[in-house]
Design a protein around this motif. Structure first.
Motif, PDB file in Angstrom:
ATOM      1  N   TYR A 255       0.765  -1.114   0.094  1.00 16.89           N
ATOM      2  CA  TYR A 255      -0.033   0.038   0.052  1.00 16.89           C
ATOM      3  C   TYR A 255       0.835   1.196  -0.292  1.00 16.89           C
ATOM      4  CZ  TYR A 255       0.782  -0.971   4.774  1.00 16.89           C
ATOM      5  OH  TYR A 255       1.582  -1.410   6.252  1.00 16.89           O
ATOM      6  N   THR A 256       0.493   2.571  -0.335  1.00 18.95           N
ATOM      7  CA  THR A 256       1.030   3.558  -0.526  1.00 18.95           C
ATOM      8  C   THR A 256       0.890   4.513   0.767  1.00 18.95           C
ATOM      9  OG1 THR A 256      -0.819   4.915  -1.488  1.00 18.95           O
ATOM     10  CG2 THR A 256       0.602   3.710  -2.941  1.00 18.95           C
ATOM     11  N   GLU A 257       1.754   5.468   1.056  1.00 21.28           N
ATOM     12  CA  GLU A 257       1.666   6.479   1.930  1.00 21.28           C
ATOM     13  C   GLU A 257       0.256   7.224   1.978  1.00 21.28           C
ATOM     14  OE1 GLU A 257       3.678  10.430   3.658  1.00 21.28           O
ATOM     15  OE2 GLU A 257       4.770   9.312   2.012  1.00 21.28           O
ATOM     16  N   GLU A 258      -0.152   7.565   0.854  1.00 21.28           N
ATOM     17  CA  GLU A 258      -1.512   7.990   0.754  1.00 21.28           C
ATOM     18  C   GLU A 258      -2.516   7.351   1.182  1.00 21.28           C
ATOM     19  OE1 GLU A 258       0.815   8.008  -1.683  1.00 21.28           O
ATOM     20  OE2 GLU A 258       1.481  10.014  -1.782  1.00 21.28           O
ATOM     21  N   GLN A 259      -2.541   6.023   1.076  1.00 24.94           N
ATOM     22  CA  GLN A 259      -3.715   5.101   1.614  1.00 24.94           C
ATOM     23  C   GLN A 259      -3.611   4.812   3.189  1.00 24.94           C
ATOM     24  OE1 GLN A 259      -2.387   1.894  -0.881  1.00 24.94           O
ATOM     25  NE2 GLN A 259      -4.197   2.082  -2.067  1.00 24.94           N
ATOM     26  N   LEU A 260      -2.458   5.717   3.631  1.00 24.48           N
ATOM     27  CA  LEU A 260      -2.590   5.479   5.198  1.00 24.48           C
ATOM     28  C   LEU A 260      -3.059   6.759   5.678  1.00 24.48           C
ATOM     29  CD1 LEU A 260       1.054   3.929   5.948  1.00 24.48           C
ATOM     30  CD2 LEU A 260      -1.107   2.830   5.837  1.00 24.48           C
ATOM     31  N   ASP A 261      -3.816   7.910   5.015  1.00 26.05           N
ATOM     32  CA  ASP A 261      -4.069   8.783   5.499  1.00 26.05           C
ATOM     33  C   ASP A 261      -5.752   8.732   5.612  1.00 26.05           C
ATOM     34  OD1 ASP A 261      -5.413  11.392   5.877  1.00 26.05           O
ATOM     35  OD2 ASP A 261      -4.532  12.468   4.103  1.00 26.05           O
ATOM     36  N   PHE A 262      -6.132   8.244   6.822  1.00 23.80           N
ATOM     37  CA  PHE A 262      -7.499   7.756   6.928  1.00 23.80           C
ATOM     38  C   PHE A 262      -8.466   8.998   7.220  1.00 23.80           C
ATOM     39  CE2 PHE A 262      -4.806   4.441   8.932  1.00 23.80           C
ATOM     40  CZ  PHE A 262      -4.732   3.668   7.646  1.00 23.80           C
ATOM     41  N   SER A 263      -8.165  10.017   7.009  1.00 20.88           N
ATOM     42  CA  SER A 263      -8.888  11.211   7.497  1.00 20.88           C
ATOM     43  C   SER A 263     -10.406  11.472   6.552  1.00 20.88           C
ATOM     44  CB  SER A 263      -8.196  12.640   7.137  1.00 20.88           C
ATOM     45  OG  SER A 263      -7.820  12.592   5.592  1.00 20.88           O
ATOM     46  N   GLY A 264     -10.463  10.679   5.682  1.00 20.15           N
ATOM     47  CA  GLY A 264     -11.751  10.688   4.710  1.00 20.15           C
ATOM     48  C   GLY A 264     -12.407   9.377   4.957  1.00 20.15           C
ATOM     49  N   GLN A 265     -11.980   8.430   5.979  1.00 25.70           N
ATOM     50  CA  GLN A 265     -12.594   7.160   5.748  1.00 25.70           C
ATOM     51  C   GLN A 265     -13.388   6.933   7.060  1.00 25.70           C
ATOM     52  OE1 GLN A 265     -10.489   3.697   5.076  1.00 25.70           O
ATOM     53  NE2 GLN A 265      -8.887   4.430   3.988  1.00 25.70           N
ATOM     54  N   GLU A 266     -14.486   6.213   6.948  1.00 25.18           N
ATOM     55  CA  GLU A 266     -15.065   5.889   8.411  1.00 25.18           C
ATOM     56  C   GLU A 266     -14.935   4.372   8.497  1.00 25.18           C
ATOM     57  OE1 GLU A 266     -17.259   7.702  10.059  1.00 25.18           O
ATOM     58  OE2 GLU A 266     -16.619   9.401   8.752  1.00 25.18           O
ATOM     59  N   PRO A 267     -15.009   3.977   9.777  1.00 27.16           N
ATOM     60  CA  PRO A 267     -14.679   2.451  10.143  1.00 27.16           C
ATOM     61  C   PRO A 267     -15.488   1.324   9.642  1.00 27.16           C
ATOM     62  CG  PRO A 267     -15.348   3.685  11.998  1.00 27.16           C
ATOM     63  CD  PRO A 267     -15.209   4.739  10.866  1.00 27.16           C
ATOM     64  N   ILE A 268     -15.023   0.530   9.173  1.00 26.06           N
ATOM     65  CA  ILE A 268     -16.067  -0.797   8.784  1.00 26.06           C
ATOM     66  C   ILE A 268     -16.626  -1.492   9.970  1.00 26.06           C
ATOM     67  CG2 ILE A 268     -15.235  -0.756   6.353  1.00 26.06           C
ATOM     68  CD1 ILE A 268     -13.266  -3.138   7.279  1.00 26.06           C
ATOM     69  N   PHE A 269     -15.936  -1.256  11.393  1.00 25.46           N
ATOM     70  CA  PHE A 269     -16.212  -2.180  12.344  1.00 25.46           C
ATOM     71  C   PHE A 269     -15.479  -1.224  13.630  1.00 25.46           C
ATOM     72  CE2 PHE A 269     -15.455  -5.611  15.446  1.00 25.46           C
ATOM     73  CZ  PHE A 269     -16.818  -5.935  15.847  1.00 25.46           C
ATOM     74  N   GLU A 270     -16.144  -1.383  14.702  1.00 27.70           N
ATOM     75  CA  GLU A 270     -15.872  -0.644  15.854  1.00 27.70           C
ATOM     76  C   GLU A 270     -15.960  -1.389  17.146  1.00 27.70           C
ATOM     77  OE1 GLU A 270     -16.607   3.948  15.617  1.00 27.70           O
ATOM     78  OE2 GLU A 270     -18.359   2.827  15.381  1.00 27.70           O
ATOM     79  N   GLN A 271     -15.018  -1.201  18.003  1.00 23.33           N
ATOM     80  CA  GLN A 271     -15.141  -1.888  19.349  1.00 23.33           C
ATOM     81  C   GLN A 271     -14.880  -0.849  20.479  1.00 23.33           C
ATOM     82  OE1 GLN A 271     -11.981  -4.931  18.533  1.00 23.33           O
ATOM     83  NE2 GLN A 271     -13.178  -6.542  18.772  1.00 23.33           N
ATOM     84  N   LEU A 272     -15.611  -1.032  21.669  1.00 22.12           N
ATOM     85  CA  LEU A 272     -15.423  -0.130  22.565  1.00 22.12           C
ATOM     86  C   LEU A 272     -15.554  -1.052  23.996  1.00 22.12           C
ATOM     87  CD1 LEU A 272     -15.267   2.831  23.851  1.00 22.12           C
ATOM     88  CD2 LEU A 272     -17.638   2.601  24.030  1.00 22.12           C
ATOM     89  N   PHE A 273     -14.371  -0.927  24.594  1.00 18.36           N
ATOM     90  CA  PHE A 273     -14.314  -1.953  25.843  1.00 18.36           C
ATOM     91  C   PHE A 273     -14.029  -1.064  27.194  1.00 18.36           C
ATOM     92  CE2 PHE A 273     -12.311  -4.378  22.495  1.00 18.36           C
ATOM     93  CZ  PHE A 273     -13.079  -5.329  22.341  1.00 18.36           C
ATOM     94  N   HIS A 274     -14.814  -1.532  28.208  1.00 18.94           N
ATOM     95  CA  HIS A 274     -14.742  -0.932  29.571  1.00 18.94           C
ATOM     96  C   HIS A 274     -13.738  -1.804  30.110  1.00 18.94           C
ATOM     97  CE1 HIS A 274     -16.112   0.642  33.632  1.00 18.94           C
ATOM     98  NE2 HIS A 274     -15.260   1.486  33.198  1.00 18.94           N
ATOM     99  N   LEU A 275     -12.140  -1.347  30.311  1.00 20.02           N
ATOM    100  CA  LEU A 275     -11.333  -2.121  30.912  1.00 20.02           C
ATOM    101  C   LEU A 275     -11.550  -2.458  32.393  1.00 20.02           C
ATOM    102  CD1 LEU A 275      -8.523  -0.553  28.817  1.00 20.02           C
ATOM    103  CD2 LEU A 275      -9.761  -2.446  28.170  1.00 20.02           C
ATOM    104  N   VAL A 276     -12.121  -1.529  33.304  1.00 16.91           N
ATOM    105  CA  VAL A 276     -12.224  -1.577  34.415  1.00 16.91           C
ATOM    106  C   VAL A 276     -13.170  -2.823  35.002  1.00 16.91           C
ATOM    107  CG1 VAL A 276     -13.020  -0.634  36.704  1.00 16.91           C
ATOM    108  CG2 VAL A 276     -11.868   0.938  34.897  1.00 16.91           C
TER     109      VAL A 276
END
Length: 333
Positions: A255-276
């Motif tokens: 992949y290229t450096e330009e493809q590592l600019d995620f500013s215009g992307q939305e996630p395809i999956f998310e996780q949120l963990f309450h570690l406590v």
């Protein structure tokens, strides 16, 4: 054993004992079978070795409860490709081969522990133990069947964390037994070494002296760009209380450096963990209405941190000449 210049006896068998012993079954049709479907000490080179022969083989080593179960329960299909991951970590998916893997894993840890012991003994023999600071760490962790998978590339704590032990012979016994739960990074180790040597830490270095009292962070930014093992791009923010993980559309390899600019992307999956309340990161709260505000805060914060990293990388290229390898020379698994 090989005798090294310092006089330590370092076992080269640690590097060769866990793969492909002589006489392995030639009819194996899977990677797991080829490397884990037999006891490694069938290799005559390991016979009688104090670590790599019988150690832990007479004990029942429990495998992770998730081993062999559907890995897509945790990260859905289409986000991650377990067929690709299994090319490297097939034995972690199989309850039959995983016990042998764990025996070898624990043997290797013990082997490293003995090498460190040899190092300390040699420092004593040389009369410099009281004037030597030892910093021990390693590569990041590996999944061993947890979440139904194995290996690395993901950002669970079991993967992202590394051991870090700093031994200063001038410390009191109480200080030596001190265990810190502060959020620090591997980049803090070089800064700490410079500080021990009395050398000011350059402003260009982002690491912090671990003894400064200012090394702990409120949050750490994590990323995994290892897309060649069936993984997407992954970014995460971890605090003492929460971890937010976002999975981005994979671009393939290379992949290229330009493809590592995620500013215009939305996630395809998310996780949120309450570690406590969920330190094992089992309960994804990203879709729970009660935690919607927290999720939005992390979404905004990680976009800021990701954009900062992109700008930092581009500025570095302007400040420091960087020769980019030709694309045809980039190795992809």
């Amino acid at each position: 054993y090989d005798a090294h210049p310092m006089g330590m006896m370092i076992s080269a068998l640690a590097l060769m004992s866990t793969m492909y012993p002589e006489g392995a079954d030639p009819d194996c049709e899977s990677y797991a079978c080829e490397v884990m479907a037999y006891a490694a000490n069938e290799n005559p080179k390991l016979s009688g070795h104090p670590v790599y022969d019988q150690l832990y083989r007479d004990e029942e080593i429990a495998i992770a409860e998730d081993t062999g179960r559907d890995p897509y329960r945790f990260i859905p299909e289409g986000v991650i490709d377990h067929d690709a991951r299994r090319q490297w970590y097939d034995y972690n998916y199989d309850p039959k081969t995983q016990p042998e893997h764990l025996v070898r894993y624990h043997q290797t840890v013990t082997g490293i522990d003995r090498v460190v012991g040899d190092l300390v003994e040699q420092l004593d023999r040389l009369g410099i133990a009281d004037n030597t600071i030892i910093i021990y760490s390693s590569d990041h962790g590996l999944l061993n069947g947890e979440y139904g998978t194995g290996g690395k590339g993901l950002l669970y704590d079991l993967v992202a964390k590394v051991p870090l032990i700093v031994y200063d012979p001038r410390d009191s016994q109480g200080d030596r037994n001190n265990e810190s739960n502060e959020l620090v990074l591997s980049i803090d180790v070089p800064a700490t070494i410079l500080a021990y040597a009395g050398i000011p830490v350059p402003e260009a270095m982002e690491g912090r002296d671990l003894n400064s009292g200012e090394a702990g962070r409120d949050e750490v930014f994590l990323e995994s760009l290892t897309v060649a093992e069936g993984n997407p791009f992954i970014e995460a923010l971890r605090t003492q209380e929460w971890k937010y993980v976002r999975y981005l559309q994979p671009q393939g390899c290379p992949y290229t450096e330009e493809q590592l600019d995620f500013s215009g992307q939305e996630p395809i999956f998310e996780q949120l963990f309450h570690l406590v309340t969920d330190p094992a990161e089992r309960q994804n709260l990203a879709g729970v209405e009660e935690h919607a505000w927290t999720l939005e805060q992390f979404r905004a914060r990680i976009k800021t941190r990701s954009a900062e990293l992109t700008r930092h990388g581009r500025q570095y290229k302007e400040d420091v000449p960087v020769e980019i390898r030709p694309e045809e020379d980039v190795f992809c698994w």
